[in-house]
Design a protein around this motif. Structure first.
Motif, PDB file in Angstrom:
ATOM      1  N   PRO A  38      29.405 -25.372  42.665  1.00 38.21           N
ATOM      2  CA  PRO A  38      29.759 -24.661  43.894  1.00 38.21           C
ATOM      3  C   PRO A  38      28.538 -23.925  44.448  1.00 38.21           C
ATOM      4  O   PRO A  38      27.505 -23.842  43.784  1.00 38.21           O
ATOM      5  CB  PRO A  38      30.820 -23.667  43.432  1.00 38.21           C
ATOM      6  CG  PRO A  38      30.511 -23.422  42.006  1.00 38.21           C
ATOM      7  CD  PRO A  38      29.930 -24.701  41.470  1.00 38.21           C
ATOM      8  N   ALA A  39      28.679 -23.381  45.657  1.00 39.56           N
ATOM      9  CA  ALA A  39      27.541 -22.731  46.307  1.00 39.56           C
ATOM     10  C   ALA A  39      26.997 -21.578  45.477  1.00 39.56           C
ATOM     11  O   ALA A  39      25.806 -21.300  45.511  1.00 39.56           O
ATOM     12  CB  ALA A  39      27.942 -22.238  47.696  1.00 39.56           C
ATOM     13  N   ASP A  40      27.853 -20.904  44.702  1.00 38.22           N
ATOM     14  CA  ASP A  40      27.362 -19.815  43.874  1.00 38.22           C
ATOM     15  C   ASP A  40      26.425 -20.312  42.778  1.00 38.22           C
ATOM     16  O   ASP A  40      25.608 -19.557  42.275  1.00 38.22           O
ATOM     17  CB  ASP A  40      28.535 -19.058  43.223  1.00 38.22           C
ATOM     18  CG  ASP A  40      29.021 -17.928  44.113  1.00 38.22           C
ATOM     19  OD1 ASP A  40      28.458 -17.768  45.206  1.00 38.22           O
ATOM     20  OD2 ASP A  40      29.960 -17.220  43.719  1.00 38.22           O
ATOM     21  N   ARG A  43      23.568 -23.841  45.919  1.00 35.52           N
ATOM     22  CA  ARG A  43      23.963 -23.954  47.315  1.00 35.52           C
ATOM     23  C   ARG A  43      23.644 -25.316  47.914  1.00 35.52           C
ATOM     24  O   ARG A  43      24.376 -25.831  48.755  1.00 35.52           O
ATOM     25  CB  ARG A  43      23.231 -22.866  48.086  1.00 35.52           C
ATOM     26  CG  ARG A  43      23.709 -22.641  49.470  1.00 35.52           C
ATOM     27  CD  ARG A  43      22.854 -21.554  50.108  1.00 35.52           C
ATOM     28  NE  ARG A  43      23.171 -21.451  51.514  1.00 35.52           N
ATOM     29  CZ  ARG A  43      24.097 -20.643  51.992  1.00 35.52           C
ATOM     30  NH1 ARG A  43      24.770 -19.877  51.184  1.00 35.52           N
ATOM     31  NH2 ARG A  43      24.344 -20.609  53.281  1.00 35.52           N
ATOM     32  N   ILE A  46      26.155 -28.561  46.722  1.00 29.50           N
ATOM     33  CA  ILE A  46      27.456 -28.732  47.358  1.00 29.50           C
ATOM     34  C   ILE A  46      27.288 -29.263  48.776  1.00 29.50           C
ATOM     35  O   ILE A  46      28.073 -30.086  49.251  1.00 29.50           O
ATOM     36  CB  ILE A  46      28.288 -27.423  47.310  1.00 29.50           C
ATOM     37  CG1 ILE A  46      29.639 -27.591  48.015  1.00 29.50           C
ATOM     38  CG2 ILE A  46      27.566 -26.253  47.930  1.00 29.50           C
ATOM     39  CD1 ILE A  46      30.558 -28.559  47.372  1.00 29.50           C
ATOM     40  N   MET A  67      34.191 -29.191  41.888  1.00 29.96           N
ATOM     41  CA  MET A  67      33.153 -28.198  41.660  1.00 29.96           C
ATOM     42  C   MET A  67      33.344 -27.551  40.308  1.00 29.96           C
ATOM     43  O   MET A  67      34.441 -27.134  39.960  1.00 29.96           O
ATOM     44  CB  MET A  67      33.172 -27.151  42.761  1.00 29.96           C
ATOM     45  CG  MET A  67      32.583 -27.686  44.035  1.00 29.96           C
ATOM     46  SD  MET A  67      32.752 -26.523  45.363  1.00 29.96           S
ATOM     47  CE  MET A  67      34.496 -26.525  45.550  1.00 29.96           C
ATOM     48  N   ARG A  68      32.279 -27.466  39.554  1.00 26.83           N
ATOM     49  CA  ARG A  68      32.344 -26.913  38.200  1.00 26.83           C
ATOM     50  C   ARG A  68      31.249 -25.874  38.018  1.00 26.83           C
ATOM     51  O   ARG A  68      30.214 -25.946  38.668  1.00 26.83           O
ATOM     52  CB  ARG A  68      32.138 -28.032  37.170  1.00 26.83           C
ATOM     53  CG  ARG A  68      33.175 -29.152  37.252  1.00 26.83           C
ATOM     54  CD  ARG A  68      34.530 -28.662  36.770  1.00 26.83           C
ATOM     55  NE  ARG A  68      35.505 -29.732  36.759  1.00 26.83           N
ATOM     56  CZ  ARG A  68      36.395 -29.937  37.732  1.00 26.83           C
ATOM     57  NH1 ARG A  68      36.422 -29.159  38.787  1.00 26.83           N
ATOM     58  NH2 ARG A  68      37.268 -30.916  37.646  1.00 26.83           N
ATOM     59  N   SER A  69      31.489 -24.939  37.115  1.00 31.98           N
ATOM     60  CA  SER A  69      30.439 -23.975  36.807  1.00 31.98           C
ATOM     61  C   SER A  69      29.305 -24.716  36.099  1.00 31.98           C
ATOM     62  O   SER A  69      29.484 -25.833  35.619  1.00 31.98           O
ATOM     63  CB  SER A  69      30.991 -22.872  35.922  1.00 31.98           C
ATOM     64  OG  SER A  69      31.367 -23.415  34.679  1.00 31.98           O
ATOM     65  N   ASP A 496      21.712 -11.518  38.828  1.00 32.30           N
ATOM     66  CA  ASP A 496      22.230 -11.226  40.155  1.00 32.30           C
ATOM     67  C   ASP A 496      22.465 -12.567  40.836  1.00 32.30           C
ATOM     68  O   ASP A 496      21.529 -13.286  41.104  1.00 32.30           O
ATOM     69  CB  ASP A 496      21.197 -10.410  40.932  1.00 32.30           C
ATOM     70  CG  ASP A 496      21.827  -9.756  42.134  1.00 32.30           C
ATOM     71  OD1 ASP A 496      21.777  -8.539  42.226  1.00 32.30           O
ATOM     72  OD2 ASP A 496      22.394 -10.484  42.977  1.00 32.30           O
ATOM     73  N   PRO A 497      23.729 -12.889  41.071  1.00 32.21           N
ATOM     74  CA  PRO A 497      24.035 -14.284  41.355  1.00 32.21           C
ATOM     75  C   PRO A 497      23.582 -14.837  42.710  1.00 32.21           C
ATOM     76  O   PRO A 497      23.750 -16.017  42.940  1.00 32.21           O
ATOM     77  CB  PRO A 497      25.555 -14.357  41.225  1.00 32.21           C
ATOM     78  CG  PRO A 497      26.031 -12.985  41.181  1.00 32.21           C
ATOM     79  CD  PRO A 497      24.898 -12.054  40.976  1.00 32.21           C
ATOM     80  N   ARG A 498      23.027 -14.044  43.580  1.00 33.43           N
ATOM     81  CA  ARG A 498      22.644 -14.637  44.870  1.00 33.43           C
ATOM     82  C   ARG A 498      21.200 -14.326  45.210  1.00 33.43           C
ATOM     83  O   ARG A 498      20.679 -13.266  44.886  1.00 33.43           O
ATOM     84  CB  ARG A 498      23.545 -14.114  45.981  1.00 33.43           C
ATOM     85  CG  ARG A 498      24.986 -14.523  45.807  1.00 33.43           C
ATOM     86  CD  ARG A 498      25.770 -14.039  46.978  1.00 33.43           C
ATOM     87  NE  ARG A 498      25.478 -14.795  48.168  1.00 33.43           N
ATOM     88  CZ  ARG A 498      26.039 -15.948  48.471  1.00 33.43           C
ATOM     89  NH1 ARG A 498      26.892 -16.474  47.648  1.00 33.43           N
ATOM     90  NH2 ARG A 498      25.744 -16.564  49.572  1.00 33.43           N
ATOM     91  N   THR A 500      19.991 -13.621  48.110  1.00 33.38           N
ATOM     92  CA  THR A 500      19.831 -12.509  49.047  1.00 33.38           C
ATOM     93  C   THR A 500      19.769 -11.177  48.314  1.00 33.38           C
ATOM     94  O   THR A 500      18.902 -10.349  48.589  1.00 33.38           O
ATOM     95  CB  THR A 500      20.998 -12.471  50.046  1.00 33.38           C
ATOM     96  OG1 THR A 500      22.209 -12.748  49.356  1.00 33.38           O
ATOM     97  CG2 THR A 500      20.801 -13.462  51.152  1.00 33.38           C
TER      98      THR A 500
END
Lengths: 651, 275
Positions: A38-40, A43, A46, A67-69, A496-498, A500
């Motif tokens: 997934p996008a998390d 990015r 996906i 979508m899978r981790s 920190d997952p993103r 940004t």
């Protein structure tokens, strides 16, 4: 009576006809699932998957996306092989030798990055063997031949190689980008700066921020699901040798200091095509090549180094000698593991035995470490040579031909026998049935990890941080050892997952560097912001992975090269690079991140416009449906009146 | 970062609450609170305890929930996508920076205020039945929602179509919120939307108590609708999650009203001999 016989005969005919009709399996619409992150998690993956789904649905295929981790994704694709097709990154170095592991039939049934596609082709196997075994003189031709065969077969579709960008603060540490920040060496040899506004405390802590939570959950260097390229386990565990190119080559794509983009993109694409390979390698090192001779004191080993491939420098090994095809490696003196016990020749010999079979020859199925399978495969035997510091390596093939094999073999993590021996037992997870041959070693989270590397484990909190502290006993910190040493007293990796928020932490002086690569959608802003700020630097480095569409060739119709080739032609790689990667990637036709080995006829844009191997059927991301259908029909597939692609499917 | 964000929310909501209490509840009822709060809290203790238990279980399950989901969960993201496609883009078409700021604030601050305020407002009523029902409804929302999260593994629109939410995605426009929400949520927990269900629960209660708190109902209504829309606008939830959230709210309210009656608590108290 006669009538009855006639009736029976007629009936029999009828029944035969019915049986004939019923026993033919219907051919259904092709329905497939794209497995991805997934996008998390990723990015770009996906977005790529959705572009591929749209193209496939336009030509009459029923597509869903699963979508899978991270760890589930790798478990399903690499270990259980439960997928139709997947989209993701292939973590690879720059050398084409990885192709042998990735695509040789003998690995089709194994777990890990060894042939997850289940691709089997005897002719192709021969090319793979030739390119692996070829001496330096013939290697270029052998690689070119393999790549041509690859282009025809499309065992997976290479899509693009994204350039890597990271953001770093320059006011606390200097020397970013001297070595590739995707490798452990990128975080050694940094210069800790005094900060004028510092509080006076010990301020040589390195604060990193990582967008992937897995290092905070598992630090097992053998785990295929939890490791990408083993950056953090690489800081915790030493290898006997390191790739000289990683010591000396920053991987930086430009010689600029601050974030710049644009101009050098084109430069990369030109490549060093026609040049002699060794010259090209020399030139690649650029400015640093001049000063990069790290080991003037190692002249005595130069001959040995040549024999085992020119690309290695001793690390945990002190030196090595070659005699009668036996490579004898001498360990450095006094190198303790983080728990205080010395690294001995027995630990090294054990490591190689263990990685080759984590059951240690128990009567169950041999279970190699999926991440090191290919590296230890060329070894016939590894034995402690009679004392604590010498290990004898015997290879399966003559050493002159095996420089790549030696390089691979000497760069596995050295494990302490007293920790790992008991992990050869079968994994025991309460309430869950474990498949035969799954050892504790493959599933343990290995916290705390005990290695001998430049950093030792200090602490972690799931999905929040993992903290390492400097190993003050590490040999790189000693006088007279001219290798990059751990300069930071501590390395705290915040999760920190993103991108940004990771960027925000660095610009707000809450972190010094992003260890994960930044996602391409933030890059325009980050590069602009770093240009304006005095103490921010964008680290741009060469690609170390590429995006690809992987087929599960164990299933029809993905086993059919004609099908794979036609699917490859539905992917507009150049458009994807612009739309999904904002231009921060290079479309590729050959499965290599480094264009050095790619022959002219497979170089992107070299032959006419765009993809030389599987040109896109359409324009600007829009599939030409008529042409694509014609291509599927020419490949032997059929359409029904509703425009659905019909095929036999094995499940 | 997390503590800093938490502090910001606590301070902001803490400042808003006294103002709202004076405006909606009135000084008279607040004054009665000083005399009777002990008694009222004692009466509501069972409901408070039930809610506390549910929240603690929720917290404890946080680390093991992914493993349980692995065993019993069903991946539903593509089902949700097939069901509604790109419906949530409707809200993208009205995207402006001001609207993004509004919905981001509503999603974090407005939602917190919406949940906390009615608890205080209903403590201020001498009959504690409203308070007990509200707390029971909160507990039901969490309990049923948590069960759904274990069974349904689904990801929000932002994870499927990240490029469509480039301008409005909460964590891109306000990266700092990430530090707060990821302590509370997992990204596979989208069905149903608890943001929607809890807000709708508050709105339904506001409607039921509109004769007591006349001005509160329209405010709660607007806030609840805003929260529901914000979850889709910011790319967190599918429309299906929001609909499921509303259904969950309705179920929770109906159950809490039928379970928690005027007589129930007093009967219980008599039985244990408190009175």
């Amino acid at each position: 009576m006669l009538a009855a016989t006639g009736l029976t005969a007629a009936m029999a005919g009828c029944v035969r006809e019915v049986r004939n009709a019923v026993n033919r399996d219907g051919i259904d619409q092709l329905s497939l699932t794209i497995t991805t992150l997934p996008a998390d998690g990723d990015r770009e993956s996906i977005q790529l998957s959705r572009a591929i789904r749209n193209a496939l649905e336009a030509v009459g295929v029923d597509v869903s996306i699963a979508m899978r981790s991270h760890e589930e994704f790798l478990r399903e694709t690499l270990i259980n092989h439960e997928f139709d097709v997947y989209v993701g990154r292939y973590p690879t170095g720059t050398d084409p030798s990885y192709l042998y592991e990735a695509l040789h039939s003998r690995y089709a049934d194994e777990a890990g990055w060894q042939n997850p596609f289940g691709f089997t082709n005897l002719t192709f196997d021969q090319s793979l063997e030739r390119q692996r075994d070829a001496g330096d003189g013939e290697r270029r031709d052998a690689v070119a031949e393999t790549l041509s065969a690859f282009a025809a077969e499309q065992p997976f579709v290479p899509i693009c190689a994204p350039r890597e960008y990271r953001l770093a603060r320059t006011d606390r540490f200097d020397g970013w980008g001297d070595r590739h920040p995707a490798t452990p060496l990128g975080y050694l040899g940094l210069e800790a700066l005094d900060r004028e506004n510092g509080s006076g405390n010990d301020d040589s802590r390195l604060r990193a921020v990582h967008t992937d939570a897995r290092p905070s959950q598992n630090l097992n260097p053998l785990s295929a699901e939890y490791r990408n390229r083993g950056l953090f386990t690489g800081l915790l565990y030493d290898t006997l040798a390191v790739d000289a190119a990683l010591l000396e080559d920053s991987g930086a794509e430009s010689d600029g200091e601050d974030g710049e983009d644009g101009e050098d993109r084109e430069n990369r694409e030109d490549g060093e095509d026609g040049e002699d390979r060794e010259n090209a390698a020399e030139e690649d090192e650029g400015d640093e090549g001049e000063t990069g001779d790290e080991n003037p004191d190692r002249e005595t080993d130069a001959n040995d180094a040549d024999a085992t491939g020119p690309d290695l420098r001793p690390w945990l090994a002190d030196s090595w000698t070659l005699e009668d095809d036996v490579l004898t490696v001498r360990l450095r003196e006094d190198c303790p593991f983080h728990d205080g016990r010395q690294v001995t020749a027995d630990d090294v010999a054990f490591t190689y035995r263990f990685l080759a079979d984590t059951t240690l020859g128990d009567d169950r199925v041999p279970t190699p470490s999926p991440r090191h399978r290919g590296q230890v495969a060329p070894l016939e035997a590894v034995e402690a040579a009679g004392n604590d510091r010498e290990i004898a390596f015997r290879f399966r093939r003559s050493l002159e031909d095996a420089s790549a094999a030696v390089a691979g073999a000497l760069t596995v993590p050295i494990l302490p026998e007293h920790v790992w021996r008991e992990r050869s037992a079968a994994a025991d997870v309460t309430g869950v049935r474990i498949a035969e041959g799954v050892t504790e070693a493959l599933v343990v989270d290995n916290v705390p990890p005990i290695g001998s590397g430049p950093f030792a484990f200090a602490d972690r909190t799931d999905r929040e941080h993992v903290t390492l502290e400097r190993n003050d006993d590490h040999f790189t910190l000693r006088e007279g050892v001219d290798l990059p040493a751990p300069t930071a007293s501590e390395m705290r990796v915040a999760i920190d997952p993103r991108s940004t928020s990771a960027v925000e932490l660095v610009s707000d002086d809450d972190a010094d560097v992003t260890t994960s690569t930044l996602e391409s959608y933030v890059l325009d802003d980050v590069i602009e912001a770093a240009d304006e700020a005095d103490d921010l630097e964008v680290l741009e480095s060469s690609p170390r992975s590429f995006y690809h569409l992987g087929f599960n060739a164990r299933k029809a119709p993905f086993s059919n090269p004609r099908f794979r080739r036609t699917v490859a032609r539905l992917i507009d790689k150049a458009w994807i690079v612009d739309e999904v990667f904002d231009g921060y990637a290079r479309p590729i036709a050959a499965p290599l991140v480094d264009q050095e080995w790619v022959p002219d006829d497979l170089a992107w844009g070299g032959d006419g416009d765009g993809d030389p191997a599987t040109p896109f059927l359409g324009q600007d991301g829009e599939v030409d449906v008529e042409a694509a259908r014609a291509a599927f029909e020419a490949a032997g597939f059929r359409y029904d009146t509703n425009g659905r692609l019909r095929t036999r499917v094995s499940r | 970062m997390f503590t800093e964000m938490l502090l910001r929310v606590v301070v902001a909501v803490g400042c808003l609450l006294p103002l709202a209490l004076v405006a909606f509840v009135g000084r008279e009822r607040l004054a009665s609170l000083r005399r009777e709060w002990r008694q009222r809290l004692r009466e509501s203790a069972p409901a408070v305890a039930v809610l506390a238990v549910v929240l603690v279980v929720n917290r404890l399950l946080r680390s093991s929930a992914p493993r349980i989901s692995d065993e019993v969960g069903v991946h539903m993201t593509s089902t949700l996508y097939d069901l509604e496609g790109e419906f949530v883009f409707v809200f993208q078409s009205i995207e402006t920076p001001a609207l993004t700021a509004y919905f981001s604030v509503v999603y974090v601050y407005g939602y917190t205020f919406l949940l906390v305020f009615p608890i205080l407002a209903y403590v201020a009523l001498s009959d504690t039945v409203r308070l007990r029902r509200l707390l029971a409804a909160y507990a039901l929302n969490y309990a049923i929602g948590l069960a759904c999260y274990l069974v349904v593994i689904a990801l929000g629109p932002r994870n499927v179509m990240p490029e469509a939410f480039a301008e409005t995605m909460l964590y891109d426009s306000n990266p700092e919120y990430q530090h707060l929400t990821r302590q509370v949520n997992r990204y596979t927990n989208v069905f149903p939307s608890l943001h929607t269900s809890l807000s709708a629960t508050v709105a339904i209660f506001a409607y039921r108590t509109r004769s007591t708190y006349q001005a509160w109902f329209p405010v709660a209504g607007v806030l609840a609708v805003s929260v529901a829309i914000s979850t889709m606008y910011l790319g967190m939830h599918w429309a299906t999650d929001v609909v499921a959230g509303i259904v969950l709210a309705a179920v929770s309210v109906v159950l809490s009203v039928s379970l928690v009656g005027r007589g129930w608590a007093s009967t219980l108290r008599e039985r244990v001999g408190l009175e």
